[in-house]
Write an enzyme that holds these catalytic residues in place. Structure first.
Site, short mmCIF file in Angstrom:
data_model
loop_
_atom_site.label_atom_id
_atom_site.label_comp_id
_atom_site.label_asym_id
_atom_site.label_seq_id
_atom_site.Cartn_x
_atom_site.Cartn_y
_atom_site.Cartn_z
N GLY A 261 2.57 -5.32 7.67
CA GLY A 261 1.53 -6.01 6.91
C GLY A 261 0.36 -6.32 7.82
N GLU B 254 4.63 -3.71 12.28
CA GLU B 254 3.67 -2.62 12.06
C GLU B 254 2.48 -3.27 11.38
OE1 GLU B 254 3.96 0.42 13.04
OE2 GLU B 254 6.09 0.63 13.47
N LEU B 255 1.35 -3.39 12.10
CA LEU B 255 0.25 -4.24 11.60
C LEU B 255 -1.01 -3.43 11.32
CD1 LEU B 255 0.95 -7.21 14.06
CD2 LEU B 255 1.92 -6.79 11.79
N GLU C 118 8.62 2.93 14.31
CA GLU C 118 9.47 3.30 13.17
C GLU C 118 9.47 4.82 13.06
OE1 GLU C 118 7.91 1.02 9.80
OE2 GLU C 118 9.32 -0.56 10.28
N GLU D 192 -11.04 -4.51 10.05
CA GLU D 192 -10.36 -3.50 9.22
C GLU D 192 -10.95 -3.58 7.81
OE1 GLU D 192 -6.19 -4.28 8.38
OE2 GLU D 192 -5.71 -2.15 8.51
N ASN E 278 0.81 -1.23 0.00
CA ASN E 278 0.00 0.00 0.00
C ASN E 278 0.84 1.28 0.00
OD1 ASN E 278 0.75 -0.48 2.67
ND2 ASN E 278 -1.13 0.36 3.51
N ALA F 199 6.28 -6.58 -1.26
CA ALA F 199 5.02 -7.27 -1.58
C ALA F 199 5.03 -7.73 -3.04
CB ALA F 199 3.85 -6.33 -1.33
N CYS G 30 -3.01 1.87 6.91
CA CYS G 30 -3.17 1.28 8.24
C CYS G 30 -3.74 2.30 9.22
CB CYS G 30 -1.84 0.75 8.73
SG CYS G 30 -0.53 1.96 8.55
P1 NAP Z 1 -0.02 -9.04 4.21
O1 NAP Z 1 -0.84 -9.95 3.41
O2 NAP Z 1 0.26 -9.41 5.63
O3 NAP Z 1 1.33 -8.81 3.40
C1 NAP Z 1 2.37 -7.98 3.87
C2 NAP Z 1 3.68 -8.56 3.43
O4 NAP Z 1 3.84 -9.83 4.04
C3 NAP Z 1 3.78 -8.80 1.92
O5 NAP Z 1 5.10 -8.60 1.50
C4 NAP Z 1 3.38 -10.26 1.82
O6 NAP Z 1 3.85 -10.87 0.64
C5 NAP Z 1 4.06 -10.80 3.04
N1 NAP Z 1 3.57 -12.09 3.49
C6 NAP Z 1 2.31 -12.59 3.42
N2 NAP Z 1 2.29 -13.85 3.93
C7 NAP Z 1 3.54 -14.13 4.33
C8 NAP Z 1 4.18 -15.27 4.90
N3 NAP Z 1 3.51 -16.39 5.20
N4 NAP Z 1 5.51 -15.22 5.16
C9 NAP Z 1 6.21 -14.11 4.85
N5 NAP Z 1 5.68 -13.01 4.31
C10 NAP Z 1 4.35 -13.02 4.05
O7 NAP Z 1 -0.63 -7.57 4.30
P2 NAP Z 1 -1.12 -6.71 3.07
O8 NAP Z 1 -2.52 -7.10 2.82
O9 NAP Z 1 -0.15 -6.71 1.97
O10 NAP Z 1 -1.05 -5.27 3.72
C11 NAP Z 1 -2.12 -4.68 4.32
C12 NAP Z 1 -1.99 -4.75 5.83
O11 NAP Z 1 -0.81 -4.07 6.22
C13 NAP Z 1 -3.13 -4.03 6.51
O12 NAP Z 1 -3.59 -4.78 7.60
C14 NAP Z 1 -2.49 -2.73 6.96
O13 NAP Z 1 -3.13 -2.12 8.05
C15 NAP Z 1 -1.09 -3.16 7.27
N6 NAP Z 1 -0.16 -2.05 7.23
C16 NAP Z 1 0.34 -1.58 8.41
C17 NAP Z 1 1.18 -0.49 8.41
C18 NAP Z 1 1.72 0.03 9.70
O14 NAP Z 1 2.63 0.83 9.66
N7 NAP Z 1 1.19 -0.37 10.86
C19 NAP Z 1 1.55 0.12 7.21
C20 NAP Z 1 1.04 -0.36 6.02
C21 NAP Z 1 0.18 -1.47 6.05
P3 NAP Z 1 2.86 -10.98 -0.66
O15 NAP Z 1 2.62 -9.60 -1.10
O16 NAP Z 1 3.62 -11.77 -1.64
O17 NAP Z 1 1.61 -11.66 -0.18
#
Ligand code: NAP
Length: 475
Positions: A222, A244-245, A456, A379, A145, A170, A278
């Protein structure tokens, strides 16, 4: 992929396509790495660590500053790549590139301020001194994102501290990562200091990151379920972890606030990045007397937003990331409507005018949202603003804190003592008081509870990459 200072193919020879979420166009293909590639990159980072940790803070600072300079020269190019690959309108992409670059500049300065301490001892013949030393090899995983700033928010403090790093970006946004690593290459980081592994399937790489003994620290941004899973695995190996979730930000508007000003802020922050942030507000909690004015202004502004390809003029809202994201948003809106919420505007997929080739959902305002609805707790990560009425401060605070998430919260009030009570009482890591952008490279960003561990940005951000070593000297 960039490993030990060279651009490499995946060991398995596979590649995967990267597409534009606004129209489905294939933009490029990139190497599809696996565990073997991750292990190679970790070896490179491990071998480079003594040299980078042993370089002076001034050397590390110069390399980060150089990267910042190159990034500023390529600002427009990076923003265009981001809009094509991730979908946000070009203006928002430019803002993100600037925010991302700020981390390189800020930590190029902070690299020179990693101080230890001298501590008075109770014994006359003893002296205590602490050293701050880099933790070692860092494995980083970032989301789609914010595909550039999520990289620099990790990489800049890690490199400033003297750590070396392997990044897995990602699957949806590897091109932004590739562009950033070209910049790091040109900035002159020694081979192995920064390494990039792209992949279509993240699981084998994540597993290598958490199980490889050469990795000292995992930093993940993520979703909460993936963060919890990886943090659990890393804990078994006693690796340092920051996460950071996800979030479920409340946006509180009190009776003494200007409802038009508050609704303007709500619209700007809620629909930023099509709600895929997020810190995006997921519950608009509005004091009952203001609800009609607030909803009126909000829906008027939301109704005039224009969806489409972010490279075209006048586009203010881009696509969602994929079909699953559209389905999730639609399901939450349908659930809310079935349980009695009013769809004030939006509430449908957008397909006219060629939008059917992308993943578009109309910016939506829901009124009369209640705790029984999924959107009250889950969310959304999409362009939906649910409005909920409250009667007094205690109820507002209790409703706002009624979530397992704890990332961001927003408060609109003109009353200073109420603002301070809310600042102190809200269980969230980031609180915007009459402010919709409480973020900066200089300030700590992070959440409580299910929103993660660690911070961060700012001085706290570099601590995540440092060990404190105590020396007790008998003299
Ligand atoms: P996600 O599905 O958890 O993916 C995040 C990252 O983790 C991607 O690089 C993804 O790779 C990787 N990943 C997924 N499964 C994995 C596994 N089993 N082992 C290792 N890596 C793995 O999250 P998203 O949907 O991309 O992102 C949205 C989420 O991020 C939302 O919940 C949002 O709130 C959160 N977020 C938080 C912040 C913060 O600062 N708190 C900032 C931005 C986003 P792939 O892309 O290949 O699946």
């Amino acid at each position: 992929m960039f490993i030990a200072g060279k651009w490499e193919e995946a060991a398995g020879g596979r590649r995967f396509d990267v597409t534009n979420p606004a129209n489905g166009e294939v933009l490029a293909d990139v190497p599809d790495g696996g565990a073997q590639d991750a292990a190679r990159a970790i070896d490179a980072a491990f071998d480079a660590f003594p040299g980078w940790a042993g370089a002076t803070a001034y050397d590390r600072s110069r390399a980060l500053f150089k990267a910042w300079q190159i990034m500023m020269e390529r600002k427009e190019e990076l923003a265009l790549t981001m809009t094509r690959e991730q979908g946000k309108p070009i203006r928002a992409a430019r803002n993100e590139v600037q925010y991302a670059a700020d981390f390189l500049q800020w930590y190029s300065e902070e690299a020179k301020r990693v101080y230890g301490a001298t501590i008075p001892s109770a014994r006359a013949d003893q002296r205590f001194i602490t050293l701050r030393q880099p933790v070692g090899v860092v494995a980083a995983i970032t989301p789609w994102n914010y595909p550039v700033s999520m990289i620099t928010r990790k990489l800049a403090p890690a490199l400033a501290a003297g750590c070396t790093l392997v990044l897995k970006p990602a699957e949806a946004t590897p091109l932004c990562a590739v562009e950033m690593f070209k910049i790091f290459e040109e900035a002159g980081f020694p081979p192995g200091v920064v390494n990039l592994v792209t992949a279509g399937d993240p699981a084998p790489i994540g597993e290598e990151f958490v199980s490889n003994r050469k990795v000292a620290k995992l930093t993940f941004t993520g979703s909460t379920p993936v963060g919890k899973m990886l943090a659990g695995r890393a804990a078994a190996e006693m690796k340092r972890v920051s996460c950071e979730l996800g979030g479920h930000a409340p946006f509180l508007v009190f009776g003494d606030a200007d409802p038009v000003h508050a609704a303007k802020g709500a619209q700007l922050v809620k629909f930023l990045n099509t709600g895929q942030a997020c810190i995006s507000p997921n519950r608009m909690l509005v004091q009952r007397a203001l609800v009609d004015d607030f909803v009126g202004t909000l829906s008027e502004r939301v109704g005039s937003m224009k969806a489409g390809n972010g490279l075209e003029d006048g586009i203010t809202i881009g696509p969602l990331v994929n079909q699953a994201a559209v389905d999730k948003v639609a399901a939450q809106v349908e659930d809310a409507a079935a349980k009695g919420a009013e769809i004030v505007c939006g509430g449908k997929r957008l397909t006219d005018g060629g939008l059917d080739k992308g993943f578009f959902y109309a910016p939506t305002v829901l009124a009369g949202v209640t705790p029984e609805m999924r959107i009250y707790r889950e969310e959304t990560f999409g362009p939906v603003a649910p409005v909920i009425a409250f009667d007094d401060d205690d109820e507002a605070l209790a409703m706002a804190n009624d979530t397992h998430y704890g990332l961001a919260a927003y408060v609109y009030t003109q009353n200073n003592s109420r603002a301070m009570r809310m600042f102190e009482g809200l269980n969230f890591g980031i609180i915007g008081i009459n402010d919709i952008n409480p973020t900066s490279a200089a300030a700590p960003f992070g959440g409580m509870n299910d929103s993660g561990l660690g911070r961060e940005g700012g001085r706290d951000g570099i601590d995540e990459y440092l060990e404190t070593k105590l020396g007790g000297f008998s003299i």
